[in-house]
Motif scaffolding. Structure first.
Motif, short mmCIF file in Angstrom:
data_model
loop_
_atom_site.label_atom_id
_atom_site.label_comp_id
_atom_site.label_asym_id
_atom_site.label_seq_id
_atom_site.Cartn_x
_atom_site.Cartn_y
_atom_site.Cartn_z
N VAL A 1 0.84 -0.97 -0.07
CA VAL A 1 -0.11 0.02 0.12
C VAL A 1 0.84 1.41 -0.05
N LEU A 2 0.72 2.14 -1.00
CA LEU A 2 1.72 3.28 -1.13
C LEU A 2 1.34 4.53 -0.30
N ALA A 3 2.42 5.02 0.07
CA ALA A 3 2.06 6.44 0.73
C ALA A 3 2.78 7.38 -0.42
N HIS A 4 2.06 8.58 -0.56
CA HIS A 4 2.36 9.63 -1.50
C HIS A 4 2.96 10.87 -0.76
N ILE B 1 -0.84 4.97 7.07
CA ILE B 1 -0.60 3.85 6.86
C ILE B 1 0.30 3.27 7.97
N ARG B 2 1.01 4.06 8.49
CA ARG B 2 1.90 3.62 9.52
C ARG B 2 0.99 3.13 10.75
N ARG B 3 -0.22 3.82 11.00
CA ARG B 3 -0.99 3.62 12.08
C ARG B 3 -1.82 2.19 11.91
N HIS B 4 -2.02 2.04 10.50
CA HIS B 4 -2.50 0.53 10.18
C HIS B 4 -1.46 -0.49 10.57
N VAL B 5 -0.03 -0.03 10.25
CA VAL B 5 0.94 -1.16 10.67
C VAL B 5 1.03 -1.57 12.01
N HIS B 6 0.88 -0.50 12.65
CA HIS B 6 1.01 -0.46 14.18
C HIS B 6 -0.07 -1.27 14.80
N ARG C 1 0.12 -5.02 13.74
CA ARG C 1 1.03 -5.60 14.60
C ARG C 1 0.62 -5.95 15.92
N LEU C 2 -0.07 -5.18 16.63
CA LEU C 2 -0.53 -5.23 17.84
C LEU C 2 -1.62 -6.17 17.79
N ALA C 3 -2.28 -6.53 16.93
CA ALA C 3 -3.29 -7.55 16.88
C ALA C 3 -2.90 -8.74 16.44
N GLY C 4 -1.50 -9.01 16.12
CA GLY C 4 -0.67 -10.09 15.66
C GLY C 4 -1.02 -10.42 14.35
N ILE C 5 -1.28 -9.37 13.53
CA ILE C 5 -1.53 -9.66 12.05
C ILE C 5 -0.48 -8.94 11.36
N ASP C 6 0.17 -9.58 10.46
CA ASP C 6 1.49 -9.16 9.71
C ASP C 6 1.28 -8.10 8.82
N ASN C 7 2.29 -7.06 9.18
CA ASN C 7 2.28 -6.01 8.25
C ASN C 7 3.59 -5.01 8.56
N GLU C 8 4.32 -4.66 7.37
CA GLU C 8 5.31 -3.84 7.93
C GLU C 8 5.58 -2.47 7.06
N TRP C 9 6.39 -1.79 7.53
CA TRP C 9 6.45 -0.47 6.82
C TRP C 9 7.84 -0.51 6.03
N MET C 10 7.92 0.14 4.96
CA MET C 10 8.94 0.07 3.87
C MET C 10 9.47 1.33 3.42
N THR C 11 10.78 1.56 3.15
CA THR C 11 10.95 2.69 2.57
C THR C 11 10.71 2.74 1.09
N ALA D 1 5.82 2.88 2.15
CA ALA D 1 4.55 1.87 1.80
C ALA D 1 4.45 0.89 2.77
N SER D 2 3.46 0.22 2.99
CA SER D 2 3.22 -0.92 3.93
C SER D 2 3.16 -2.11 3.12
N LEU D 3 3.62 -3.05 3.74
CA LEU D 3 3.43 -4.62 3.23
C LEU D 3 2.86 -5.72 3.96
N GLN D 4 1.97 -6.07 3.49
CA GLN D 4 1.20 -7.50 4.13
C GLN D 4 1.61 -8.69 3.33
N ARG D 5 2.45 -9.27 3.93
CA ARG D 5 3.05 -10.45 2.97
C ARG D 5 2.07 -11.56 2.89
N ARG D 6 1.20 -11.66 3.70
CA ARG D 6 0.40 -12.88 3.69
C ARG D 6 -0.96 -12.41 2.84
N GLY D 7 -0.95 -11.27 2.35
CA GLY D 7 -2.18 -10.70 1.41
C GLY D 7 -1.80 -11.35 -0.07
N GLY D 8 -2.72 -10.99 -0.71
CA GLY D 8 -2.51 -11.41 -2.15
C GLY D 8 -3.78 -11.37 -2.83
#
Ligand code: FAD
Ligand code: PYC
Length: 417
Positions: free
Chosen positions: A120-123, A131-136, A139-149, A173-180
């Motif tokens: 998910v892109l941040a512009h 988007i970072r708020r979603h990532v945090h 992760r608090l809920a045990g769902i994979d998501n990570e912030w990327m440069t 950007a954020s990346l949820q690897r299990r998404g697809g």
């Protein structure tokens, strides 16, 4: 040696192709059922399957006005993810994600769930904060998501243009690897085949035209284009049209219907390893296994039931994608289409009992219900079988619009609203 014409060979090869011949029992309606599901999309078929497989009910019908999977299930861009903001939605969409992970095995049907990652892109700064708020939260809920440069995002998706001097610069950007993604029509066919094997009647070309109620107001049956059906329990799973069908029982729902469109390019060799979404630009893209780039636009600005979107909306999306991915500039588009999505005030679904005895609702998934198909069916089946909302869907009842306990997921919807 027997000779075949080209047409005969073609027909035969289609017949041999799994899924071409209906593998569900194409039934005529019986006079009465314990439960009737209105709407043969993925959610309705999944509900019927779980009612039969987990709750032992057998006298169930799914009635569909066209052909199964011909609504939004067969029209969507198949993005699967669970990176929602609020705990209620995280629980709902993650429940679904876990079912996706084992769905092909459970149905013995390849639904082609492909956890290739959702970027998910941040512009701009606001995007980055949201988007970072979603990532945090995830992760608090045990769902994979990570912030990327931007550089990490480009490593993951090399065709992204991360230059600074472009119209839509990428600041992270954020990346949820299990998404697809998953194969949309396989989901409908897989659930239909498995439900049919358990005795569910799947009745196509059967439009519900009226809901009959008894003197006490409870549901008594349905009138359809293929005759009357008696039942005391009805599940409405008619995305985009649920307000129309609910009105047949005298119920007014807080939803509006909008066209949402998508398009695919001519097929090309693999260039796109993941899903990329840009919420602020209202454009997203992935590549199907056939090679087509699968592209989604925003919703139209006006309510309508026309199953096509406005040209200028698609044009904006294509312009934006050419900026994000310069490699696609010379591609030709193969086809475009639209579906009708039903949108609630808080962009979260409505699942549960209605004020009409025996009438249950599963609607309001808006632009984002495909990913929820297995979870929605699973939890709605529980709700129908037990006459009580499953705890995961309890926050998504109709009464939240009266109490004000909204689940405002407008930033997770990913497309314009
Ligand atoms: P449907 O598949 O629409 O099924 C409802 C069925 O009810 C239809 O087949 C219809 O014919 C039937 N029906 C209606 N009225 C009657 C009647 N009176 N009698 C009998 N039958 C009736 N979601 C995601 O998670 N990811 C995405 O990438 C995504 N992309 C999308 C892209 C587009 C262009 C669109 C339009 C939607 C997208 N969505 C996406 C949303 C998603 O497609 C829907 O939320 C989801 O498919 C809804 O499934 P359903 O089974 O409830 O509805
Ligand atoms: O919910 O991920 C989603 C989505 C993408 C496109 C439309 N909906």
């Amino acid at each position: 040696m027997q000779r075949f014409s080209f047409l005969q060979l073609l027909r035969q090869s289609f017949r041999n192709h799994e899924g071409w011949e209906p593998q569900w029992r194409a039934a005529s309606p019986k006079a009465a059922y314990d439960v009737v599901i209105v709407g043969g999309g993925g959610h309705g078929l999944a509900t019927a399957y779980y009612l039969a497989s987990e709750h032992g009910l057998r006298n169930i019908a799914v009635v569909e006005k066209g052909w199964i999977g011909g609504g939004n299930t067969g029209r969507n861009t198949t993005i699967v993810r669970s990176n929602y903001l609020f705990e209620e939605s995280e629980a709902l969409f993650e429940h679904s994600m876990k079912l996706w992970e084992g769905l092909s095995q459970a149905l013995n049907y390849n639904v082609m769930y492909s956890p290739r990652g959702v970027l998910v892109l941040a512009h701009n700064t606001t995007d980055a904060q949201v988007i970072r708020r979603h990532v945090h939260a995830n992760r608090l809920a045990g769902i994979d998501n990570e912030w990327m440069t931007p550089e990490q995002a480009k490593d993951f998706c090399p065709i992204l243009d991360i230059s600074r001097n472009v119209r839509y610069p990428i600041v992270g950007a954020s990346l949820q690897r299990r998404g697809g993604t998953a194969r949309h029509d396989a989901v409908a066919w897989g659930y239909a085949r498995a439900a049919s094997a358990l005795g569910v009647d799947i009745i196509e070309n059967c439009e519900v035209t009226a809901i009959r109620r008894d003197a006490g107001g409870g549901v008594q049956g349905l009138e359809t284009t293929r005759g009357e059906i008696a039942t005391r329990k009805i599940g409405l799973v008619t995305a985009g049209h649920t307000s129309v069908v609910a009105a047949m029982a005298g119920l007014r729902l807080p939803m509006e219907s909008y066209p949402l469109q998508a398009l695919v390019s001519e097929p090309v060799k693999p260039v796109m390893p993941c899903v990329v979404m840009s919420n602020s630009i209202h454009a997203y893209m992935s590549q199907s296994d056939k090679g087509e780039l699968v592209i989604g636009a925003g919703t139209d600005a006006y309510t309508s039931y026309s199953q096509r979107g406005a040209l200028h909306v698609a044009q904006h999306t294509l312009d934006a994608l050419c900026e994000l991915f310069p490699i696609v500039r010379r591609l030709r588009m193969l086809r475009s289409w639209g579906g009708i999505v039903d949108v609630t005030p808080d962009r979260s679904p409505i699942i549960g009992k209605s004020p009409v005895e025996g009438l249950f609702l599963n609607c309001g998934w808006g632009t984002g219900g495909f990913k929820a198909t297995p979870g929605s069916g699973h939890l709605f089946a529980h709700t129908l079988a037990k006459n009580e909302a499953h705890p995961i869907v309890a926050p998504f009842g109709l009464d939240r619009f009266r109490t004000g306990a909204l689940v405002d997921e407008s930033t997770a919807a990913a497309v314009a609203h």
